[in-house]
Write a protein that holds these residues in place. Structure first.
Motif, PDB file in Angstrom:
ATOM      1  N   LEU A 189      47.276  48.788  33.903  1.00 42.66           N
ATOM      2  CA  LEU A 189      46.675  48.175  35.086  1.00 42.66           C
ATOM      3  C   LEU A 189      45.362  47.516  34.703  1.00 42.66           C
ATOM      4  O   LEU A 189      44.483  48.159  34.128  1.00 42.66           O
ATOM      5  CB  LEU A 189      46.427  49.235  36.173  1.00 42.66           C
ATOM      6  N   SER A 190      45.233  46.246  35.011  1.00 42.18           N
ATOM      7  CA  SER A 190      44.004  45.527  34.667  1.00 42.18           C
ATOM      8  C   SER A 190      43.068  45.379  35.867  1.00 42.18           C
ATOM      9  O   SER A 190      41.942  44.908  35.716  1.00 42.18           O
ATOM     10  CB  SER A 190      44.337  44.135  34.100  1.00 42.18           C
ATOM     11  N   TYR A 191      43.520  45.766  37.047  1.00 41.24           N
ATOM     12  CA  TYR A 191      42.675  45.732  38.241  1.00 41.24           C
ATOM     13  C   TYR A 191      43.202  46.755  39.242  1.00 41.24           C
ATOM     14  O   TYR A 191      44.332  47.247  39.139  1.00 41.24           O
ATOM     15  CB  TYR A 191      42.652  44.330  38.875  1.00 41.24           C
ATOM     16  N   LEU A 192      42.363  47.063  40.234  1.00 38.01           N
ATOM     17  CA  LEU A 192      42.726  47.972  41.312  1.00 38.01           C
ATOM     18  C   LEU A 192      42.506  47.251  42.642  1.00 38.01           C
ATOM     19  O   LEU A 192      41.570  46.464  42.792  1.00 38.01           O
ATOM     20  CB  LEU A 192      41.871  49.248  41.276  1.00 38.01           C
ATOM     21  N   TRP A 193      43.349  47.554  43.617  1.00 39.74           N
ATOM     22  CA  TRP A 193      43.210  46.991  44.954  1.00 39.74           C
ATOM     23  C   TRP A 193      42.794  48.080  45.944  1.00 39.74           C
ATOM     24  O   TRP A 193      43.338  49.190  45.917  1.00 39.74           O
ATOM     25  CB  TRP A 193      44.522  46.377  45.431  1.00 39.74           C
ATOM     26  N   LEU A 194      41.840  47.746  46.821  1.00 42.98           N
ATOM     27  CA  LEU A 194      41.390  48.653  47.854  1.00 42.98           C
ATOM     28  C   LEU A 194      41.536  48.008  49.223  1.00 42.98           C
ATOM     29  O   LEU A 194      41.459  46.782  49.362  1.00 42.98           O
ATOM     30  CB  LEU A 194      39.922  49.066  47.654  1.00 42.98           C
ATOM     31  N   HIS A 239      33.196  43.468  38.148  1.00 44.57           N
ATOM     32  CA  HIS A 239      33.547  42.247  38.874  1.00 44.57           C
ATOM     33  C   HIS A 239      34.525  42.603  39.983  1.00 44.57           C
ATOM     34  O   HIS A 239      35.494  43.344  39.788  1.00 44.57           O
ATOM     35  CB  HIS A 239      34.191  41.227  37.934  1.00 44.57           C
ATOM     36  N   HIS A 240      34.264  42.085  41.182  1.00 43.76           N
ATOM     37  CA  HIS A 240      35.126  42.380  42.323  1.00 43.76           C
ATOM     38  C   HIS A 240      35.151  41.181  43.262  1.00 43.76           C
ATOM     39  O   HIS A 240      34.232  40.357  43.261  1.00 43.76           O
ATOM     40  CB  HIS A 240      34.633  43.632  43.060  1.00 43.76           C
ATOM     41  N   ALA A 241      36.190  41.088  44.039  1.00 45.05           N
ATOM     42  CA  ALA A 241      36.344  39.969  44.972  1.00 45.05           C
ATOM     43  C   ALA A 241      37.063  40.462  46.211  1.00 45.05           C
ATOM     44  O   ALA A 241      38.079  41.165  46.123  1.00 45.05           O
ATOM     45  CB  ALA A 241      37.123  38.832  44.318  1.00 45.05           C
ATOM     46  N   ALA A 242      36.518  40.111  47.372  1.00 47.03           N
ATOM     47  CA  ALA A 242      37.126  40.495  48.648  1.00 47.03           C
ATOM     48  C   ALA A 242      37.983  39.352  49.172  1.00 47.03           C
ATOM     49  O   ALA A 242      37.624  38.177  49.066  1.00 47.03           O
ATOM     50  CB  ALA A 242      36.053  40.862  49.656  1.00 47.03           C
ATOM     51  N   SER A 243      39.113  39.691  49.731  1.00 43.17           N
ATOM     52  CA  SER A 243      39.991  38.727  50.377  1.00 43.17           C
ATOM     53  C   SER A 243      40.419  39.320  51.706  1.00 43.17           C
ATOM     54  O   SER A 243      41.314  40.168  51.764  1.00 43.17           O
ATOM     55  CB  SER A 243      41.211  38.427  49.506  1.00 43.17           C
ATOM     56  N   LYS A 244      39.702  38.910  52.771  1.00 47.88           N
ATOM     57  CA  LYS A 244      39.949  39.436  54.114  1.00 47.88           C
ATOM     58  C   LYS A 244      39.861  40.961  54.084  1.00 47.88           C
ATOM     59  O   LYS A 244      38.808  41.514  53.836  1.00 47.88           O
ATOM     60  CB  LYS A 244      41.271  38.916  54.661  1.00 47.88           C
ATOM     61  N   ARG A 301      39.601  43.477  45.436  1.00 45.30           N
ATOM     62  CA  ARG A 301      40.126  43.659  44.083  1.00 45.30           C
ATOM     63  C   ARG A 301      38.977  43.968  43.145  1.00 45.30           C
ATOM     64  O   ARG A 301      37.972  43.247  43.110  1.00 45.30           O
ATOM     65  CB  ARG A 301      40.863  42.407  43.603  1.00 45.30           C
ATOM     66  N   VAL A 302      39.135  45.055  42.382  1.00 45.02           N
ATOM     67  CA  VAL A 302      38.141  45.456  41.397  1.00 45.02           C
ATOM     68  C   VAL A 302      38.760  45.272  40.013  1.00 45.02           C
ATOM     69  O   VAL A 302      39.779  45.897  39.682  1.00 45.02           O
ATOM     70  CB  VAL A 302      37.705  46.920  41.599  1.00 45.02           C
ATOM     71  N   ASP A 303      38.157  44.397  39.208  1.00 41.83           N
ATOM     72  CA  ASP A 303      38.670  44.157  37.859  1.00 41.83           C
ATOM     73  C   ASP A 303      38.146  45.228  36.909  1.00 41.83           C
ATOM     74  O   ASP A 303      36.952  45.562  36.921  1.00 41.83           O
ATOM     75  CB  ASP A 303      38.245  42.769  37.384  1.00 41.83           C
ATOM     76  N   LEU A 304      39.028  45.751  36.068  1.00 42.15           N
ATOM     77  CA  LEU A 304      38.655  46.809  35.128  1.00 42.15           C
ATOM     78  C   LEU A 304      38.133  46.205  33.824  1.00 42.15           C
ATOM     79  O   LEU A 304      38.631  45.168  33.372  1.00 42.15           O
ATOM     80  CB  LEU A 304      39.861  47.705  34.855  1.00 42.15           C
ATOM     81  N   PRO A 305      37.154  46.836  33.194  1.00 40.56           N
ATOM     82  CA  PRO A 305      36.614  46.297  31.937  1.00 40.56           C
ATOM     83  C   PRO A 305      37.645  46.274  30.813  1.00 40.56           C
ATOM     84  O   PRO A 305      37.641  45.373  29.973  1.00 40.56           O
ATOM     85  CB  PRO A 305      35.445  47.227  31.623  1.00 40.56           C
ATOM     86  N   THR A 306      38.535  47.260  30.805  1.00 41.02           N
ATOM     87  CA  THR A 306      39.669  47.299  29.882  1.00 41.02           C
ATOM     88  C   THR A 306      40.878  47.808  30.649  1.00 41.02           C
ATOM     89  O   THR A 306      40.729  48.550  31.628  1.00 41.02           O
ATOM     90  CB  THR A 306      39.402  48.235  28.677  1.00 41.02           C
ATOM     91  N   PRO A 307      42.081  47.430  30.251  1.00 38.42           N
ATOM     92  CA  PRO A 307      43.260  47.891  30.987  1.00 38.42           C
ATOM     93  C   PRO A 307      43.335  49.416  31.034  1.00 38.42           C
ATOM     94  O   PRO A 307      43.004  50.111  30.058  1.00 38.42           O
ATOM     95  CB  PRO A 307      44.429  47.299  30.183  1.00 38.42           C
ATOM     96  N   LEU A 308      43.759  49.926  32.192  1.00 38.97           N
ATOM     97  CA  LEU A 308      43.940  51.363  32.380  1.00 38.97           C
ATOM     98  C   LEU A 308      45.357  51.716  31.947  1.00 38.97           C
ATOM     99  O   LEU A 308      46.336  51.318  32.569  1.00 38.97           O
ATOM    100  CB  LEU A 308      43.707  51.729  33.851  1.00 38.97           C
ATOM    101  N   LEU A 309      45.462  52.479  30.867  1.00 37.19           N
ATOM    102  CA  LEU A 309      46.759  52.801  30.283  1.00 37.19           C
ATOM    103  C   LEU A 309      47.430  53.950  31.025  1.00 37.19           C
ATOM    104  O   LEU A 309      46.771  54.719  31.731  1.00 37.19           O
ATOM    105  CB  LEU A 309      46.590  53.159  28.806  1.00 37.19           C
ATOM    106  N   PRO A 310      48.751  54.081  30.874  1.00 38.50           N
ATOM    107  CA  PRO A 310      49.448  55.209  31.492  1.00 38.50           C
ATOM    108  C   PRO A 310      48.821  56.537  31.073  1.00 38.50           C
ATOM    109  O   PRO A 310      48.522  56.751  29.893  1.00 38.50           O
ATOM    110  CB  PRO A 310      50.874  55.071  30.954  1.00 38.50           C
ATOM    111  N   GLY A 311      48.606  57.411  32.045  1.00 41.04           N
ATOM    112  CA  GLY A 311      48.021  58.713  31.766  1.00 41.04           C
ATOM    113  C   GLY A 311      46.505  58.747  31.774  1.00 41.04           C
ATOM    114  O   GLY A 311      45.905  59.821  31.683  1.00 41.04           O
ATOM    115  N   GLU A 312      45.854  57.575  31.872  1.00 40.45           N
ATOM    116  CA  GLU A 312      44.398  57.530  31.847  1.00 40.45           C
ATOM    117  C   GLU A 312      43.814  57.576  33.266  1.00 40.45           C
ATOM    118  O   GLU A 312      44.502  57.329  34.256  1.00 40.45           O
ATOM    119  CB  GLU A 312      43.916  56.276  31.133  1.00 40.45           C
TER     120      GLU A 312
END
Length: 492
Positions: free
Chosen positions: A117-122, A179-184, A188-199
Motif C-alpha cells: 500500500l502506497s497510500y491510505l484513505w480516510l 503529504h495529504h490531499a482532501a477530496s470532499k 488521502r495520506v501518501d506513505l513515505p515508503t510502501p507499507l508491505l504485507p504484515g507491516e
C-alpha cells in the motif's frame, strides 16, 4: 406493557428457537422461491410463441460470486482470508460556547492484506456539512413547490454554514509531515515508503470543526438546542476514520451523503474527552476513570444498579434540573474510555441528562443497560427506555446465538430525527409532547426505535457487514429480528 410487567416478562420467556439458523434458512428459501421472478434470462421462442418468461430451472450459481481461497462457497472465511485492523488513540475537547470540537489522534494501521500500500484513505464525514459538499449540492426540493418558512431557513443555513473538518496537520510517528490531499469527504495520506504485507504504519492527525445545529442541519450527529439555552451533544463520525480496504473491492470510497451507512475496520480505541465539568458523558467503551468524573453517590448508585430488580437513577430529575440553571461551564472535566475490537466510536454529552441504569445477566457476565435523556423525555423514557434495551438484549442474544459481547448498551435521546446506531450506543428521537403527554403510537414508536437501534449492535457492529454496499443485509435482517422482539414485548 407496564415496566413491572416488562421486568417479569424478561424472566418468563420459555419459548426457544433454533437460533439464527432458522432466520438464515427462511432468507435462503425465500430467495430460491423468488428467483424465477428476478432472473432475466428468457427461453428461446419463435415469432408465434408466447414468451414464457425467465427460465424456472436456472441454477442459483451464476448469481453468486465464485468461491476462492479468501471466501469459501460455504460463506466461511477461507485459509487466505484477511482483514485490516486500525487502532486509535484520540484526545478531543468539546467547546460548548463555540459549538466546536477539536482533537488529535494517533492511528496505528496494520496491513494484513497481501498487497503493498502506497497510500491510505480516510473518511471525513463531517464534510457533509460543507456548503460545497455533494450532500448539500445534490439536495432536491418538493415537486409541488410547497415551501415552509422552516424549510427555507434550513436551505439558506446549509449554504452559509461550513461544518467541514479542518485538517491542521498530518505527521508520521517521529513528527515528519506527510503529504495529504482532501477530496470532499475523503482524505488521502501518501506513505513515505510502501507499507508491505504484515507491516504497521503509525501517524498523527490534528483537526477541528464546527458542530451542526441538528434543528437546522439534520443528520446522525450534532447538537440539539433546548428551550432553556442548554443543548444535547451527540457526536458521530467526529474523527478522521480509516476507510475499509477489502479483498472484495479494495478501498471502499463511496462518499457520505448524510443518510448512507458505513463500513469500517475493527480496532481498539483509547479516547480522552475534555467536556464541560457539569456534563455527563456516555460513549462507546468502558469508562476508565469513574472516580474522577462521577460523585461517590453516582458510583454507589451505579454499583447498586448491577443487581437491582429494575432501573436505578444514577442522575435523577432534581439533580439534572439543578445543573440546567447554567448554560455553560468555564471548567472542563476529562473522561477516559477504552473500547476493544469495535469498528467505531460515538459519544453524547450534556448537563441536562437524567441517567438510569440496570444490570442484566448475559451468561457469566452483567451488561449495563443505560438511558440518558433530558426532562423533556419524561414520562416516556423513564418508564420504558431501559426496559426496551434489556428486552432487546435478551431476544437478540437468543435469536442470533451471539451473546452480547460488550460491557454496556446505551440509548440517548436527542439530535437525530429517528434513530442511529453505533457500537454500544444509539441516538434516538421519539419523545412525549411538551406538556408531558404521549399517544399510544408515540410510545410504540419510541420502544420500537430503541429495539431497532439496539439490535444494530449485532448487524452490523458485531457481524461487520459492509452497510454502504449491501445495505439490505443490515436493515433487512435487523428488521426481521426487531419485529420478533416487538411481538414478544406485546402481542398487540
Amino acid at each position: 406493557m407496564r415496566p413491572t410487567t416488562m421486568t417479569a416478562s424478561l424472566n418468563r420467556h420459555s419459548e426457544r428457537c433454533d437460533g439464527f439458523k432458522r432466520v438464515l434458512l427462511a432468507i435462503v428459501l425465500s430467495t430460491l422461491f423468488l428467483l424465477p421472478t428476478i432472473v432475466s434470462a428468457e427461453a428461446p421462442a419463435n415469432s408465434l410463441a408466447v414468451p414464457i418468461g425467465p427460465d424456472p430451472f436456472l441454477q442459483i450459481d451464476n448469481l453468486l460470486p465464485t468461491p476462492n481461497e479468501s471466501r469459501l462457497a460455504s460463506g466461511a472465511p477461507g485459509p487466505e482470508y484477511w482483514q485490516q485492523r486500525v487502532n486509535y488513540d484520540i484526545e478531543a475537547t468539546l467547546d460548548e460556547d463555540r459549538k466546536m470540537i477539536r482533537g488529535r489522534e494517533r492511528i496505528q494501521y496494520e496491513n494484513h492484506s497481501p498487497h503493498r500500500l502506497s497510500y491510505l484513505w480516510l473518511q471525513l464525514d463531517a464534510n457533509q456539512f460543507s456548503p460545497h459538499s455533494d450532500a448539500v449540492l445534490s439536495r432536491t426540493w418538493k415537486e409541488n413547490g410547497d415551501v415552509k418558512i422552516e424549510e427555507l431557513q434550513r436551505l439558506i443555513a446549509a449554504r452559509q454554514f461550513d461544518g467541514s473538518m479542518q485538517i491542521l496537520g498530518v505527521k508520521d510517528s517521529v513528527g515528519n509531515d506527510l503529504h495529504h490531499a482532501a477530496s470532499k469527504g475523503l482524505l488521502r495520506v501518501d506513505l513515505p515508503t510502501p507499507l508491505l504485507p504484515g507491516e504497521t504504519f503509525t501517524f498523527d492527525l490534528r483537526w477541528e470543526f464546527l458542530i451542526n445545529n441538528s434543528k437546522l442541519f439534520s443528520g446522525r450527529t450534532g447538537y440539539e438546542p433546548l428551550d432553556d439555552g442548554n443543548a444535547i451533544f451527540a457526536l458521530a463520525h467526529w474523527y478522521p476514520r480509516l476507510c475499509a480496504y477489502t479483498d472484495y473491492g479494495g478501498w471502499r470510497l463511496k462518499g457520505f451523503l448524510g443518510m448512507g451507512e458505513f463500513t469500517l475496520e475493527f480496532g481498539d480505541f483509547n479516547v480522552t474527552l475534555n467536556v464541560p465539568a457539569d456534563h455527563f458523558v456516555a460513549a462507546t467503551g468502558s469508562l476508565l476513570n469513574p472516580a474522577d468524573v462521577l460523585s461517590p453517590v453516582m458510583q454507589a448508585r451505579l454499583e447498586e444498579s448491577a443487581a437491582a430488580a429494575g432501573p436505578v437513577f444514577i442522575v435523577n430529575r432534581e439533580e439534572a434540573d439543578a445543573k440546567r440553571k447554567a448554560t455553560s461551564s468555564p471548567d472542563l472535566k476529562t473522561w477516559k474510555f477504552n473500547a476493544k475490537n469495535v469498528r467505531d466510536f460515538a459519544f453524547a454529552s450534556s448537563r441536562t441528562f437524567l441517567v438510569d441504569a440496570w444490570g442484566r445477566k448475559q451468561g457469566d457476565k452483567t451488561v449495563r443497560c443505560m438511558s440518558l435523556y433530558p426532562r423533556e423525555g419524561m414520562p416516556l423514557w423513564d418508564r420504558f427506555g431501559t426496559h426496551a434495551l434489556a428486552h432487546t438484549l435478551e431476544v437478540y442474544s437468543e435469536m442470533t446465538g451471539i451473546p452480547y459481547p460488550w460491557p454496556h448498551v446505551t440509548a440517548v435521546m436527542g439530535v437525530v430525527w429517528s434513530g442511529m446506531e453505533y457500537p454500544m450506543i444509539s441516538f434516538n428521537n421519539p419523545r412525549p409532547e411538551k406538556d408531558g403527554t404521549y399517544s399510544e403510537s408515540t410510545k410504540r414508536q419510541m420502544i420500537g426505535t430503541l429495539i431497532h437501534e439496539t439490535g444494530h449492535n449485532w448487524f452490523p457492529m458485531i457481524v461487520n457487514n459492509d452497510e454502504r454496499h449491501w445495505m439490505w443485509l443490515d436493515e433487512g435482517i435487523n428488521t426481521f429480528l426487531h419485529r420478533i422482539a416487538e411481538q414478544r414485548w406485546s402481542h398487540n
